[in-house]
Design a protein around this motif. Structure first.
Motif, PDB file in Angstrom:
ATOM      1  N   PRO A 262       0.797  -1.241   0.000  1.00 56.66           N
ATOM      2  CA  PRO A 262       0.000   0.000   0.000  1.00 56.66           C
ATOM      3  C   PRO A 262       0.828   1.289   0.000  1.00 56.66           C
ATOM      4  O   PRO A 262       0.611   2.187   0.801  1.00 56.66           O
ATOM      5  CB  PRO A 262      -0.827  -0.130   1.285  1.00 56.66           C
ATOM      6  CG  PRO A 262      -0.036  -1.021   2.168  1.00 56.66           C
ATOM      7  CD  PRO A 262       0.734  -1.943   1.288  1.00 56.66           C
ATOM      8  N   THR A 263       1.798   1.364  -0.907  1.00 55.20           N
ATOM      9  CA  THR A 263       2.441   2.647  -1.182  1.00 55.20           C
ATOM     10  C   THR A 263       2.176   2.887  -2.661  1.00 55.20           C
ATOM     11  O   THR A 263       2.064   1.931  -3.421  1.00 55.20           O
ATOM     12  CB  THR A 263       3.958   2.636  -0.915  1.00 55.20           C
ATOM     13  OG1 THR A 263       4.604   1.836  -1.910  1.00 55.20           O
ATOM     14  CG2 THR A 263       4.280   2.086   0.477  1.00 55.20           C
ATOM     15  N   TYR A 264       2.052   4.121  -3.055  1.00 60.60           N
ATOM     16  CA  TYR A 264       1.593   4.408  -4.414  1.00 60.60           C
ATOM     17  C   TYR A 264       2.533   5.323  -5.185  1.00 60.60           C
ATOM     18  O   TYR A 264       2.848   5.081  -6.340  1.00 60.60           O
ATOM     19  CB  TYR A 264       0.176   4.991  -4.367  1.00 60.60           C
ATOM     20  CG  TYR A 264      -0.719   4.051  -3.606  1.00 60.60           C
ATOM     21  CD1 TYR A 264      -1.176   2.877  -4.209  1.00 60.60           C
ATOM     22  CD2 TYR A 264      -1.028   4.262  -2.261  1.00 60.60           C
ATOM     23  CE1 TYR A 264      -1.932   1.955  -3.502  1.00 60.60           C
ATOM     24  CE2 TYR A 264      -1.785   3.350  -1.546  1.00 60.60           C
ATOM     25  CZ  TYR A 264      -2.237   2.203  -2.167  1.00 60.60           C
ATOM     26  OH  TYR A 264      -2.974   1.288  -1.464  1.00 60.60           O
ATOM     27  N   SER A 265       2.990   6.403  -4.534  1.00 59.15           N
ATOM     28  CA  SER A 265       3.846   7.345  -5.259  1.00 59.15           C
ATOM     29  C   SER A 265       5.244   6.755  -5.489  1.00 59.15           C
ATOM     30  O   SER A 265       5.976   7.184  -6.360  1.00 59.15           O
ATOM     31  CB  SER A 265       3.947   8.668  -4.503  1.00 59.15           C
ATOM     32  OG  SER A 265       4.390   8.447  -3.193  1.00 59.15           O
ATOM     33  N   TRP A 266       5.603   5.754  -4.705  1.00 62.04           N
ATOM     34  CA  TRP A 266       6.890   5.069  -4.865  1.00 62.04           C
ATOM     35  C   TRP A 266       6.677   3.632  -4.430  1.00 62.04           C
ATOM     36  O   TRP A 266       5.775   3.345  -3.648  1.00 62.04           O
ATOM     37  CB  TRP A 266       7.969   5.701  -3.951  1.00 62.04           C
ATOM     38  CG  TRP A 266       7.504   5.703  -2.534  1.00 62.04           C
ATOM     39  CD1 TRP A 266       6.648   6.596  -1.962  1.00 62.04           C
ATOM     40  CD2 TRP A 266       7.751   4.714  -1.543  1.00 62.04           C
ATOM     41  NE1 TRP A 266       6.363   6.230  -0.677  1.00 62.04           N
ATOM     42  CE2 TRP A 266       7.043   5.083  -0.389  1.00 62.04           C
ATOM     43  CE3 TRP A 266       8.545   3.557  -1.507  1.00 62.04           C
ATOM     44  CZ2 TRP A 266       7.067   4.333   0.782  1.00 62.04           C
ATOM     45  CZ3 TRP A 266       8.577   2.816  -0.336  1.00 62.04           C
ATOM     46  CH2 TRP A 266       7.846   3.216   0.789  1.00 62.04           C
ATOM     47  N   ARG A 267       7.468   2.730  -4.952  1.00 66.67           N
ATOM     48  CA  ARG A 267       7.382   1.354  -4.443  1.00 66.67           C
ATOM     49  C   ARG A 267       8.771   0.756  -4.255  1.00 66.67           C
ATOM     50  O   ARG A 267       9.540   0.708  -5.196  1.00 66.67           O
ATOM     51  CB  ARG A 267       6.541   0.468  -5.365  1.00 66.67           C
ATOM     52  CG  ARG A 267       5.056   0.595  -5.083  1.00 66.67           C
ATOM     53  CD  ARG A 267       4.328  -0.749  -5.185  1.00 66.67           C
ATOM     54  NE  ARG A 267       2.941  -0.597  -4.783  1.00 66.67           N
ATOM     55  CZ  ARG A 267       1.915  -0.458  -5.642  1.00 66.67           C
ATOM     56  NH1 ARG A 267       2.138  -0.449  -6.940  1.00 66.67           N
ATOM     57  NH2 ARG A 267       0.680  -0.328  -5.189  1.00 66.67           N
ATOM     58  N   SER A 268       9.017   0.337  -3.045  1.00 69.86           N
ATOM     59  CA  SER A 268      10.197  -0.400  -2.585  1.00 69.86           C
ATOM     60  C   SER A 268      11.332   0.483  -2.077  1.00 69.86           C
ATOM     61  O   SER A 268      11.546   1.592  -2.559  1.00 69.86           O
ATOM     62  CB  SER A 268      10.784  -1.320  -3.652  1.00 69.86           C
ATOM     63  OG  SER A 268       9.850  -2.273  -4.037  1.00 69.86           O
ATOM     64  N   ALA A 269      12.042  -0.096  -1.115  1.00 69.59           N
ATOM     65  CA  ALA A 269      13.233   0.515  -0.518  1.00 69.59           C
ATOM     66  C   ALA A 269      14.330  -0.535  -0.528  1.00 69.59           C
ATOM     67  O   ALA A 269      14.065  -1.723  -0.726  1.00 69.59           O
ATOM     68  CB  ALA A 269      12.933   0.936   0.916  1.00 69.59           C
ATOM     69  N   MET A 270      15.562  -0.094  -0.307  1.00 67.36           N
ATOM     70  CA  MET A 270      16.674  -1.044  -0.123  1.00 67.36           C
ATOM     71  C   MET A 270      16.851  -1.314   1.368  1.00 67.36           C
ATOM     72  O   MET A 270      16.400  -0.525   2.202  1.00 67.36           O
ATOM     73  CB  MET A 270      17.978  -0.453  -0.681  1.00 67.36           C
ATOM     74  CG  MET A 270      17.967  -0.205  -2.175  1.00 67.36           C
ATOM     75  SD  MET A 270      17.672  -1.713  -3.127  1.00 67.36           S
ATOM     76  CE  MET A 270      17.686  -1.047  -4.808  1.00 67.36           C
TER      77      MET A 270
END
Ligand code: FRU
Length: 482
Positions: free
Chosen positions: A306-314
């Motif tokens: 449920p994130t929309y403006s960005w997806r995924s982190a390291m």
């Protein structure tokens, strides 16, 4: 739309955006790629689709940092072209100019990546993945694709990708470690352009519930300075917590073959959300530190979180080393020293319950009583994420952690058998929507995503002394709308 509604609409996922983990400026990201260090800068490239928040035509996004924590976004380094999308790969500094693409005075930095020809794939053509190179003569700022691409043709294998290249000093040659469906192939080259097959590894070893991807061949040291070779191999699906995960093998490498020292399948992370991780090349003190970064997600749900403006982190940057238990060698992943500079002393620590601010926290547990501890992160709307740690079991429970309905498996309880025989230290990093837990400086690591509807505001601990600190935001993350 009135301004406040517009702002809140834009910021619908603000509360999940990490403050001290790398995220793309906007839209979709997966694997870390081409990581190298050069003249004081850590370079990070990543699988990037700048036009949507789900996977699509892959580019290499680019960022630099002096400490792997605070990142500056740079323009996209590699765009897809007529040969295909730019899939995962690595980058090396060609100090001796073996490729002839630069000079000894200004060594070329060479990226080695997979071209994925989408049209060919759709047409069912087996040979749709090939290996190619690009180079930079300006410290990695701009990249030119080699005109003779591809440098390694497809021999007729559907999955043929993710080249990780390193220099093998003894034979003065480059080694490419490549994921080939259900095993690894090692190729060698004098110049990064002409490649020859050396050997294959792994058809009968390790986990085989999915496709092998994003390998890395490393030389790691233990506490006594003794070194061995390690081979990281990501697999999707087929990991113990469902979907994606990274297994590894310990052994030796003689310039041609990797020879494993035992046949156990070992896992780098015991959580569900550390995939496709690889290490930096050209580090200044390569003998001493091996630095790793993983993609903090899982293909099971990465495109629907449920994130929309960005997806995924390291993940946080981690230093890899070896340790032994009962004569068997394992990999330890510790948070790098640079991470400590982002910890801020906090004055009030009271008993076993503590307030945390803005969904950010560093929790350190010492003096674990009776070798059992439980950590619970919670908020005011009865959502909680709990971790139970003992010598017999480590268990994480996301079933009441917040939003879990986007995937039927996300709320599963994850249980693992510990590899440690005593507990000396437990560290936990909460960065709004991720939890990373390091036991005994990384002898066991658990990385998991969480999406509480309100930020976790309390951390509770049973069975141990606790120290809670806050973590300084490293990223100036704009919530870019698209
Ligand atoms: C791993 C992976 C790689 C591939 C890339 C495509 O997550 O599937 O094998 O190169 O992602 O984006």
């Amino acid at each position: 739309m009135n301004k406040s509604i517009e702002q809140s609409a834009k910021c619908i996922d603000c509360q999940y955006r990490p403050a001290f983990h790398f995220t793309p400026p906007a839209n979709w990201m997966n694997d870390p790629n081409g990581m190298f260090y050069y003249e004081g800068e850590y370079h990070l490239f990543y699988q990037y689709y700048p036009d949507s928040n789900v996977w699509g035509p892959m580019h290499w996004g680019h960022a630099i940092s002096t400490d792997m924590m605070n990142w500056e976004h740079l323009p996209i380094a590699l765009y897809p072209d007529s040969l295909g999308y730019i899939f995962s790969g690595s980058a090396v500094v060609d100090h001796e100019n073996t490729s002839g693409l630069g000079s000894i005075e200004n060594p070329p930095i060479v990226a080695i990546f997979t071209y994925h020809d989408m049209q060919a794939e759709k047409a069912g053509e087996v040979k749709h993945q090939t290996q190619a190179i690009a180079f930079s003569l300006d410290k990695g700022r701009t990249w030119e694709k080699y005109t003779g691409n591809p440098v390694l043709d497809n021999p007729g294998i559907w999955d043929f990708r993710d080249p990780k290249v390193s220099w093998y000093e003894q034979d003065k040659k480059w080694i490419m470690t490549l994921a080939v469906k259900d095993h690894i192939r090692f190729y060698s080259s004098p110049n990064l352009i002409d490649w020859q097959l050396e050997s294959e590894f792994g058809k009968e070893l390790g986990a085989h519930g999915g496709v092998w991807e994003c390998p890395d061949l490393l030389r790691l040291k233990d506490e006594n300075g003794l070194s061995k070779w390690a081979l990281l191999v990501s697999i999707n699906p087929g990991a113990p917590k469902g979907g994606s995960g990274t297994q590894y093998f310990i052994g030796s490498f003689n310039g041609k073959e990797f020879i494993p020292e035992d046949s156990t399948t070992k896992w780098l992370d015991f959580g569900a959300d550390n995939y496709a991780g690889v290490t930096w090349s050209n580090l200044p003190n390569e003998e001493e530190r091996t630095l790793f970064l993983g993609w903090m997600s899982n293909w099971e749900y990465a495109q629907v979180v449920p994130t929309y403006s960005w997806r995924s982190a390291m993940t946080l940057p981690r230093a890899l080393s070896l340790f032994e238990i009962e004569g068997r060698t394992f990999i330890k992943s510790s948070p790098t020293d640079e991470v400590n500079n982002y910890l801020i002393e906090q004055s009030e620590v009271s008993g076993t319950q503590n307030n945390i601010k803005d969904g950010l926290a560093y929790v350190l547990l010492t003096e674990v009583e009776g070798s059992t501890a439980e950590i619970v992160l919670s908020n005011g709307v009865k959502e909680e994420f709990s971790i139970f740690i003992s010598l017999d079991e480590i268990r994480t429970d996301r079933s009441r952690s917040g939003q879990i309905d986007f995937n039927s498996e996300f709320g599963n309880i994850h249980s693992s058998k510990p590899t440690f025989s005593q507990i000396n230290k437990i560290e936990l990093f909460l960065d709004r929507s991720s939890v990373e837990l390091f036991i005994n400086d990384g002898e066991m690591v658990i990385t998991e995503l969480v999406f509480p509807t309100q930020p976790y505001a309390k951390v509770g601990v049973l069975g141990a002394d606790m120290k809670v600190m806050s973590v300084k935001a490293a990223m100036d993350n704009p919530n870019v709308s698209f």
